[in-house]
Design a protein around this motif. Structure first.
Motif, PDB file in Angstrom:
ATOM      1  N   ASN A 197      38.536  40.315  45.695  1.00 17.74           N
ATOM      2  CA  ASN A 197      39.818  40.765  45.136  1.00 17.74           C
ATOM      3  C   ASN A 197      39.761  40.705  43.604  1.00 17.74           C
TER       4      ASN A 197
ATOM      5  N   LEU B 235      49.289  46.534  40.552  1.00 20.70           N
ATOM      6  CA  LEU B 235      50.360  46.343  41.533  1.00 20.70           C
ATOM      7  C   LEU B 235      50.965  47.673  41.959  1.00 20.70           C
TER       8      LEU B 235
ATOM      9  N   LEU C 114      48.179  44.484  46.523  1.00 21.65           N
ATOM     10  CA  LEU C 114      48.223  43.442  45.495  1.00 21.65           C
ATOM     11  C   LEU C 114      49.662  43.189  45.087  1.00 21.65           C
TER      12      LEU C 114
ATOM     13  N   GLU D  35      43.299  44.933  48.372  1.00 23.65           N
ATOM     14  CA  GLU D  35      44.279  44.783  47.297  1.00 23.65           C
ATOM     15  C   GLU D  35      44.657  46.114  46.649  1.00 23.65           C
ATOM     16  N   GLN D  36      43.805  47.138  46.747  1.00 19.31           N
ATOM     17  CA  GLN D  36      44.074  48.415  46.103  1.00 19.31           C
ATOM     18  C   GLN D  36      44.745  49.420  47.023  1.00 19.31           C
TER      19      GLN D  36
ATOM     20  N   LYS E 162      41.077  42.409  41.142  1.00 14.87           N
ATOM     21  CA  LYS E 162      42.325  42.539  40.377  1.00 14.87           C
ATOM     22  C   LYS E 162      43.169  41.268  40.492  1.00 14.87           C
ATOM     23  N   LEU E 163      43.165  40.649  41.660  1.00 13.01           N
ATOM     24  CA  LEU E 163      43.856  39.371  41.811  1.00 13.01           C
ATOM     25  C   LEU E 163      43.179  38.306  40.954  1.00 13.01           C
TER      26      LEU E 163
END
Length: 442
Positions: free
Chosen positions: A308, A172, A182, A137-138, A310-311
């Motif tokens: 994940n 994001l 992300l 995601e990063q 941050k998600l």
């Protein structure tokens, strides 16, 4: 000298020098000489200082991430002529790419022999994985032309801002101003989908309906829950003066199962999340297995190791999840009053959650079906229970559900007694399904 995998000549300064520099940085390093022709003849450069300054400016501004710490540019003499030499080491933050093109094949080059060629998507992904502590995601998204109409709408409905500043805070957008994976997941351009199918019966044989949800992951989630809600039938029971409604699948359990599947899956896998609804169960298959370091026992105890984070934080901010690590426990609590329990199947590359239809045995009973594995046998000599049922029917308790509640029998025991009394010709059945009624036969 000849041109090879680590050596390249340029007669004069051109902007294409950038491709050679980042190709060396993405592969095994090399040297680029300005002032030497393709045939290795030395022609020199007139203003070496100006060429050196232009090269440094070109590489500093035109290559991302910063490659300058892996590059040196000096002036040397070859055959009494001035030549500018650029020495490039392999970088530690691959892939390096042209700032105007992004992390795409047209922006990322590698060295093959004496040529600089566009890297394939597979090569780019490999470089990203090998560049350090990989967290999908990063990482920088290979697609940078992203739109967020659906995600912005969902944030607005929750009264949360979703500008560029918030996108950076949420993860994001990375520190270098590029969209991360992300961001890709929450954009309309997301390449991951959810495939849902509704089957007749208990096997994958007859489709009733099927859908594929694409676009923003948040929109996929909302659309999937709405789709499943349509098929999550309501059953009503009368308790005293009140009517009590219940769904085939507890709403909290269904939502948690969907949230967990989307938040915790490994999006480095390209396959779809699979949702299959049968007559007796709902299966949700999420790719990636458990996060590194997590075990099945950890999951069942509520230990949360987030793949994940941050998600997960975004889902938390939108109030889709209440607290990290509580999803499995909430699913189990939703089935506390049911005789059928959820299952959690885990392999190295996938997790499957199976939610049972809490009304399935009742549905089968109304159809006159009793599974052998579930039958609670009542000895034929047990006249007492049979007599009690006959007397209850004679007094007006003529439905299976009313008899079951009055006698405090299990579902299967009630069905077996009624079936035996019918076979013996002592009662008759009138009607079908929920409308079935029983009468004592004269």
């Amino acid at each position: 000298m000849i041109e090879d995998a680590k050596t390249e000549f340029k007669r004069e300064y051109t902007d294409t020098i950038r491709k050679s520099v980042l190709a060396f940085a993405n592969t095994d390093g090399g040297c680029l000489y300005i002032g030497i022709d393709d045939d290795a003849s030395v022609v020199g450069v007139e203003d070496a200082d100006d060429v050196q300054k232009r090269i440094i400016s070109l590489c500093r501004d035109g290559i991302r991430p910063d490659v300058m710490m892996f590059l040196s540019c000096d002036i040397i003499m070859i055959e009494n002529k001035t030549v500018v030499r650029i020495q490039v080491q392999r970088g530690t933050d691959c892939p390096y790419y042209l700032s105007g093109k992004g992390i795409r094949p047209e922006g990322v080059f590698v060295r093959r022999g004496s040529a600089n060629i566009p890297a394939s998507l597979g090569q780019i992904r490999k470089m990203i994985r090998e560049s350090g502590d990989f967290r999908y995601e990063q990482e920088r998204s290979l697609e940078q032309d992203l739109t967020f109409d659906e995600t912005a709408k969902i944030f607005a409905e929750s009264e949360l801002p979703f500008g560029k500043a918030q996108q950076k805070t949420l993860g994001l957008i990375s520190a270098d101003g590029l969209y991360t994976n992300l961001g890709l997941l929450l954009s309309e351009q997301s390449q991951h989908t959810v495939k849902a199918a509704i089957f007749s019966g208990r096997k994958q044989e007859v489709f009733r309906n099927r859908r594929e949800f694409s676009g923003s992951l948040l929109a996929q989630m909302n659309n999937l829950i709405e789709y499943l809600d349509f098929y999550n039938e309501v059953h009503s029971e009368i308790h005293g003066m009140k009517r009590v409604d219940s769904r085939d699948y507890p709403v909290k359990a269904l939502r948690e199962a969907v949230f967990n599947a989307l938040v915790h899956r490994d999006y480095a896998f390209s396959g779809s999340t699979l949702v299959s609804l049968y007559e007796d169960r709902l299966e949700i298959l999420s790719l990636g297995g458990l996060a590194e370091g997590a075990t099945y026992q950890d999951m069942m105890m509520g230990v949360s190791i987030q793949r994940n984070p941050k998600l997960a934080e975004i889902f938390y901010r939108l109030h889709y999840i209440e607290a990290f690590g509580t999803g499995v426990q909430r699913i189990l609590r939703a089935y506390e009053d049911s005789g059928r329990k959820p299952q959690f199947l885990v392999s190295d590359n996938a997790v499957k959650v199976i939610l049972p239809n809490i009304h399935y045995e009742e549905i089968e009973a109304e159809r006159g079906i009793v599974r052998e594995s579930k039958v609670e046998y009542v000895p034929a000599s047990n006249i007492t229970d049979d007599t009690r049922v006959l007397e209850a029917i004679a007094c007006g308790l003529d439905s299976r559900k009313a008899l079951q509640e009055k006698m405090s029998f299990s579902l299967t025991k009630t069905v077996n007694i009624l079936r035996r009394l019918q076979d013996e010709g002592r009662i008759v059945r009138i009607g079908k399904g929920k409308n079935s009624r029983y009468l004592v036969k004269n």
